[in-house]
Design a protein around this motif. Structure first.
Motif, PDB file in Angstrom:
ATOM      1  N   TRP A  30       0.835  -1.208   0.000  1.00  0.00           N
ATOM      2  CA  TRP A  30       0.000   0.000   0.000  1.00  0.00           C
ATOM      3  C   TRP A  30       0.871   1.260   0.000  1.00  0.00           C
ATOM      4  O   TRP A  30       0.611   2.194  -0.746  1.00  0.00           O
ATOM      5  N   ASP A  31       1.904   1.262   0.834  1.00  0.00           N
ATOM      6  CA  ASP A  31       2.766   2.437   0.932  1.00  0.00           C
ATOM      7  C   ASP A  31       3.501   2.732  -0.367  1.00  0.00           C
ATOM      8  O   ASP A  31       4.017   3.829  -0.546  1.00  0.00           O
ATOM      9  N   ALA A  91       2.761   6.458   1.449  1.00  0.00           N
ATOM     10  CA  ALA A  91       3.917   7.231   1.891  1.00  0.00           C
ATOM     11  C   ALA A  91       5.118   7.130   0.953  1.00  0.00           C
ATOM     12  O   ALA A  91       5.946   8.030   0.908  1.00  0.00           O
ATOM     13  N   HIS A  92       5.219   6.042   0.198  1.00  0.00           N
ATOM     14  CA  HIS A  92       6.397   5.823  -0.655  1.00  0.00           C
ATOM     15  C   HIS A  92       5.978   5.517  -2.097  1.00  0.00           C
ATOM     16  O   HIS A  92       6.534   4.630  -2.735  1.00  0.00           O
ATOM     17  N   ARG A  93       5.017   6.274  -2.591  1.00  0.00           N
ATOM     18  CA  ARG A  93       4.497   6.037  -3.945  1.00  0.00           C
ATOM     19  C   ARG A  93       5.608   6.093  -4.995  1.00  0.00           C
ATOM     20  O   ARG A  93       5.535   5.417  -6.021  1.00  0.00           O
ATOM     21  N   ASP A  94       6.644   6.886  -4.747  1.00  0.00           N
ATOM     22  CA  ASP A  94       7.739   7.011  -5.703  1.00  0.00           C
ATOM     23  C   ASP A  94       8.495   5.686  -5.903  1.00  0.00           C
ATOM     24  O   ASP A  94       9.184   5.512  -6.902  1.00  0.00           O
ATOM     25  N   GLU A  95       8.344   4.746  -4.995  1.00  0.00           N
ATOM     26  CA  GLU A  95       9.015   3.447  -5.112  1.00  0.00           C
ATOM     27  C   GLU A  95       8.219   2.445  -5.952  1.00  0.00           C
ATOM     28  O   GLU A  95       8.700   1.350  -6.233  1.00  0.00           O
ATOM     29  N   ILE A  97       7.571   2.377  -9.047  1.00  0.00           N
ATOM     30  CA  ILE A  97       8.220   2.044 -10.318  1.00  0.00           C
ATOM     31  C   ILE A  97       9.277   0.950 -10.162  1.00  0.00           C
ATOM     32  O   ILE A  97       9.634   0.271 -11.113  1.00  0.00           O
ATOM     33  N   MET A  98       9.762   0.744  -8.933  1.00  0.00           N
ATOM     34  CA  MET A  98      10.721  -0.337  -8.695  1.00  0.00           C
ATOM     35  C   MET A  98      10.065  -1.710  -8.865  1.00  0.00           C
ATOM     36  O   MET A  98      10.744  -2.703  -9.103  1.00  0.00           O
ATOM     37  N   TRP A  99       8.733  -1.750  -8.720  1.00  0.00           N
ATOM     38  CA  TRP A  99       8.019  -3.025  -8.735  1.00  0.00           C
ATOM     39  C   TRP A  99       7.084  -3.170  -9.922  1.00  0.00           C
ATOM     40  O   TRP A  99       6.913  -4.260 -10.460  1.00  0.00           O
ATOM     41  N   VAL A 100       6.449  -2.082 -10.304  1.00  0.00           N
ATOM     42  CA  VAL A 100       5.456  -2.119 -11.379  1.00  0.00           C
ATOM     43  C   VAL A 100       5.968  -1.257 -12.520  1.00  0.00           C
ATOM     44  O   VAL A 100       6.168  -0.052 -12.356  1.00  0.00           O
ATOM     45  N   THR A 101       6.190  -1.866 -13.662  1.00  0.00           N
ATOM     46  CA  THR A 101       6.657  -1.129 -14.821  1.00  0.00           C
ATOM     47  C   THR A 101       5.484  -0.424 -15.465  1.00  0.00           C
ATOM     48  O   THR A 101       4.484  -1.065 -15.804  1.00  0.00           O
ATOM     49  N   PRO A 102       5.589   0.903 -15.618  1.00  0.00           N
ATOM     50  CA  PRO A 102       4.476   1.608 -16.255  1.00  0.00           C
ATOM     51  C   PRO A 102       4.327   1.167 -17.711  1.00  0.00           C
ATOM     52  O   PRO A 102       5.321   0.797 -18.351  1.00  0.00           O
ATOM     53  N   PRO A 103       3.120   1.222 -18.258  1.00  0.00           N
ATOM     54  CA  PRO A 103       2.941   0.828 -19.655  1.00  0.00           C
ATOM     55  C   PRO A 103       3.695   1.780 -20.591  1.00  0.00           C
ATOM     56  O   PRO A 103       3.813   2.972 -20.304  1.00  0.00           O
TER      57      PRO A 103
END
Length: 108
Positions: A30-31, A91-95, A97-103
């Motif tokens: 979630w974070d 709290a850590h939405r910027d992270e 991209i480390m897990w989910v590759t944007p389309p």
């Protein structure tokens, strides 16, 4: 009379431990702003890495991850009802991209 085999994966204690593990994973996920569907779309390898990053032993079955998805859905619904609450924003939405590759956006 033969002794009954016990399914240790589905005892009350196992269910409690699975739920506790799912809660910790759901907090971490979630974070980072990862949705339940995005979580389900991750590879097994990425899920294991994600669990380790959350300082949790990776779940051995998909059952725990499905509980994480349920918890994420509940938290998302709560956040939509309480948008001004500090806990309604990851709290850590910027992270993420480390897990989910944007389309990939196609060239126009």
């Amino acid at each position: 009379m033969e002794p009954q085999e016990v399914d240790f994966a589905h005892t009350e204690g196992a269910a409690k431990r699975r739920r506790e593990k799912a809660m910790g994973l759901a907090r971490y996920v979630w974070d980072r702003g990862i949705s339940g569907q995005e979580l389900l779309d991750l590879t097994d390898s990425t899920l294991r890495k994600l669990a380790r990053a959350a300082e949790t032993n990776p779940p051995s079955t998909m059952e725990t991850w499905l509980t994480v998805v349920e918890l994420l859905d509940q938290k998302t619904a709560w956040a939509q009802r309480h948008p001004d609450h500090p806990a309604a924003t990851p709290a850590h939405r910027d992270e993420k991209i480390m897990w989910v590759t944007p389309p990939v956006q196609p060239w126009t």
